[in-house]
Scaffold this active site. Structure first.
Site, short mmCIF file in Angstrom:
data_model
loop_
_atom_site.label_atom_id
_atom_site.label_comp_id
_atom_site.label_asym_id
_atom_site.label_seq_id
_atom_site.Cartn_x
_atom_site.Cartn_y
_atom_site.Cartn_z
N GLY A 1 1.51 -1.29 -7.15
CA GLY A 1 0.84 -0.59 -5.75
C GLY A 1 -0.46 -1.82 -5.48
N GLY A 2 0.27 -2.07 -4.39
CA GLY A 2 -1.10 -3.27 -4.34
C GLY A 2 -0.63 -4.34 -3.94
N ASP A 3 -1.52 -5.44 -4.58
CA ASP A 3 -1.07 -6.63 -4.80
C ASP A 3 -1.59 -6.57 -6.86
OD1 ASP A 3 -1.55 -9.73 -4.06
OD2 ASP A 3 -3.31 -9.12 -6.16
N MET B 1 -11.41 3.96 -4.61
CA MET B 1 -12.50 5.01 -4.99
C MET B 1 -11.96 6.20 -5.40
SD MET B 1 -15.93 5.39 -2.70
CE MET B 1 -16.12 6.70 -3.58
N GLY C 1 -3.57 5.94 2.42
CA GLY C 1 -3.80 4.78 4.10
C GLY C 1 -1.72 4.35 4.00
N ASP D 1 4.61 1.64 -11.30
CA ASP D 1 2.82 2.60 -11.85
C ASP D 1 3.38 3.46 -10.35
OD1 ASP D 1 2.20 1.63 -9.31
OD2 ASP D 1 0.55 0.03 -10.32
N PRO E 1 1.40 -1.30 -0.02
CA PRO E 1 0.18 -0.17 0.11
C PRO E 1 0.99 1.20 -0.22
CG PRO E 1 -0.10 -0.87 1.92
CD PRO E 1 0.64 -2.36 1.67
N LYS F 1 2.82 7.73 -15.58
CA LYS F 1 1.76 8.85 -16.01
C LYS F 1 3.24 9.39 -17.00
CE LYS F 1 -1.62 9.86 -13.92
NZ LYS F 1 -2.23 10.38 -12.72
#
Lengths: 246, 246
Positions: free
Chosen positions: A88-90, A169, A198, A35, A12, A57
Site C-alpha cells: 500500500g502507498g509507496d 497513525m 482515504g 500486504d 492509497p 496477516k
C-alpha cells in the site's frame, strides 16, 4: 536462472491510482506478495496461474514478521521467478521497502523499485486539502505516531516544524498526539483533519480544531491520516465539486 | 452544458509512473493544458482531435502567468468541454493545484483531483534512497528553496527538523542552501544527494557531504531534488541492482 523482485507501490487504495508500470508488473509476476492495504482490484491484474500470497496477516490475525517476508522474497527469486512485492502507498514511505531492498541486494537479487502514489499528498487531496499552498504552507513534515519501538514521537520538534504536518497513525493514539503537540506549544486551535480510509469508497473526513479532534474523530476506522495546519481551512474553498479519482 | 476540469498529476517524468486514472482522463479529454515537467509520452494518450495547450512556457520562453492558466481552464470548461490540467508530479505538492481548484470552485465548475506520484519519495527512490527507514529516519520534511517571493527559506527550522530533508529547488541556489543550513547548525558532514532529472533516462545522481555538495553538483541540469540525512548513506547498501520503473 535467478529471478528478480519488483517492489511496487499500490497507492492509497483507489485502484485508479495504481501506476501503469504497477499494472504491467502484476501482469508479469509469477508470484505476488502483498500486504493488507492494497486495493483488492490490483489482484485482478495478476495473470491466471500466478501465486498470490497475503503477507499482511496470518490466519490468526497477527502480522507476518518482516524477516519471514524477506525470506519468502529471497526464496521465490532464487527459484527463478518474477516476484512482485506489492505494498500500500509507496514502498519507501513508512513501508519498509528499504529493508527488503537491502536484504535482496545483499543476497545478489535484482530489485526494481516502482514508486506508488503516496498517501502523503493523495489522502489529504481526497479530502480537498492541498498539503502546500502559496502563502499558506510551503513546507510539509511527514511523520508517524506509531514509532517502531512504541516511543512517543518528538512532539517538541513537530510542534515547531511550521507548515503542514501529515501524520500516519493509528487513531487510538490521537488523544496522546493532541495532548503532546498542545503541551509542546502548538495551538489547540490549529486547523486539523482526520481522513479515515482515504481514497476508498467509504472514506470519512472530520475537521476540527486540534484540541477537539480526538473527540470528533472517535470511532473512525483505520487506516487514517492526520493533517494539521492552515491548509486544512482551504478545504471549504476547494469543496464542493472536488472529487478524487473514481 | 458546463464542462469540467480534471486536475491530474503526471508523476516525476517516467511515463510508467502515470496512474491508470490519469491515462483514462487523458483519453477522455477535449482539451489538455500541460506544463513542461510532464512525460512527453503522456500526450500520446490524448485522443485524436483533442486540443493540447502547453501552459508551461510561451514562445518567448517566459512562464505563462497563473491567472492566465486559470482563465483558460474556466473558459474551456464553460464551453462544455472536458478539460485535463496535467501537471508534473502531484498537483498539490508545490504544484499550485490548490489555486486552480479554488478558482474553479468559485466559478462553480466541477473539479476532479487525480493525485500523481510525487517526486517526494519517487525521485529519491530512483536514486536508491528510501526517504524513511526504521532506525534511520522516521520523519521527512519537504520544502522548497525557491520561495514564491524569493525570500530565503527558514534555514534554522530546516536545520533542526531531524529525519530526512527533501528540497525542491533550482541548483543555482545550492550554494546558498548549503551555507544557510550549515550556518544554522546542520553538520557539513550530513550525507547529501542531488538527483537531477529524477526518473528520466538521463537522470544523474551526486552524493557528497553537505559541505561539498555545491561543488560536486555544479553544472547538473534541472529539475533537481536535494535529499539530506542519514538515509542517503543507505544507497550503497540498496544499490546495485535497484532500478526505477523502466
Amino acid at each position: 536462472v535467478t529471478g528478480r523482485v519488483i517492489l511496487v507501490g499500490a497507492g492509497p487504495g483507489d485502484p485508479g491510482l495504481l501506476t501503469r508500470r504497477a499494472a504491467e508488473a502484476l501482469a508479469q509476476a509469477d508470484v505476488v506478495l502483498h500486504d493488507q492495504l492494497i486495493p483488492r482490484e490490483a489482484l485482478d491484474l495478476v495473470r491466471a496461474g500466478a501465486e498470490v500470497i497475503d503477507v499482511g496477516k496470518r490466519g490468526g490475525g497477527e502480522q507476518v514478521p518482516q524477516g519471514e517476508t524477506n525470506e519468502l522474497l529471497l526464496r521465490h527469486a532464487r527459484d527463478g521467478r518474477v516476484v512482485v512485492r506489492l505494498k500500500g502507498g509507496d514502498p519507501f514511505v513508512f513501508g519498509r521497502g528499504g529493508e527488503e531492498a537491502i536484504a535482496l541486494a545483499e543476497a545478489g537479487i535484482d530489485v526494481e523499485v516502482v514508486p506508488g502514489v503516496s498517501s502523503i499528498a493523495a489522502v489529504p487531496a481526497s479530502a480537498g486539502i492541498p498539503v502546500t499552498h502559496r502563502g499558506v504552507a510551503d513546507r510539509v513534515t511527514v511523520a508517524t505516531a506509531h514509532a517502531a519501538d512504541d516511543a512517543e514521537p518528538d512532539y517538541a520538534s513537530l510542534a515547531r516544524a511550521g507548515g503542514t504536518l501529515v501524520l500516519f497513525m493509528g487513531l487510538g493514539r490521537l488523544d496522546a498526539l493532541a495532548r503532546g503537540l498542545i503541551g509542546a506549544g502548538l495551538s489547540g486551535s490549529t486547523p486539523a483533519a482526520v481522513v479515515s480510509r482515504g481514497s476508498l469508497p467509504d472514506q470519512a473526513v472530520i475537521t476540527a480544531p486540534l484540541a477537539e479532534l480526538p473527540e470528533c474523530a472517535a470511532g473512525l476506522p483505520g487506516p487514517a491520516l492526520v493533517v494539521l495546519g492552515d491548509v486544512v481551512a482551504l478545504r471549504e474553498r476547494i469543496l464542493p465539486g472536488v472529487l478524487l479519482a473514481s
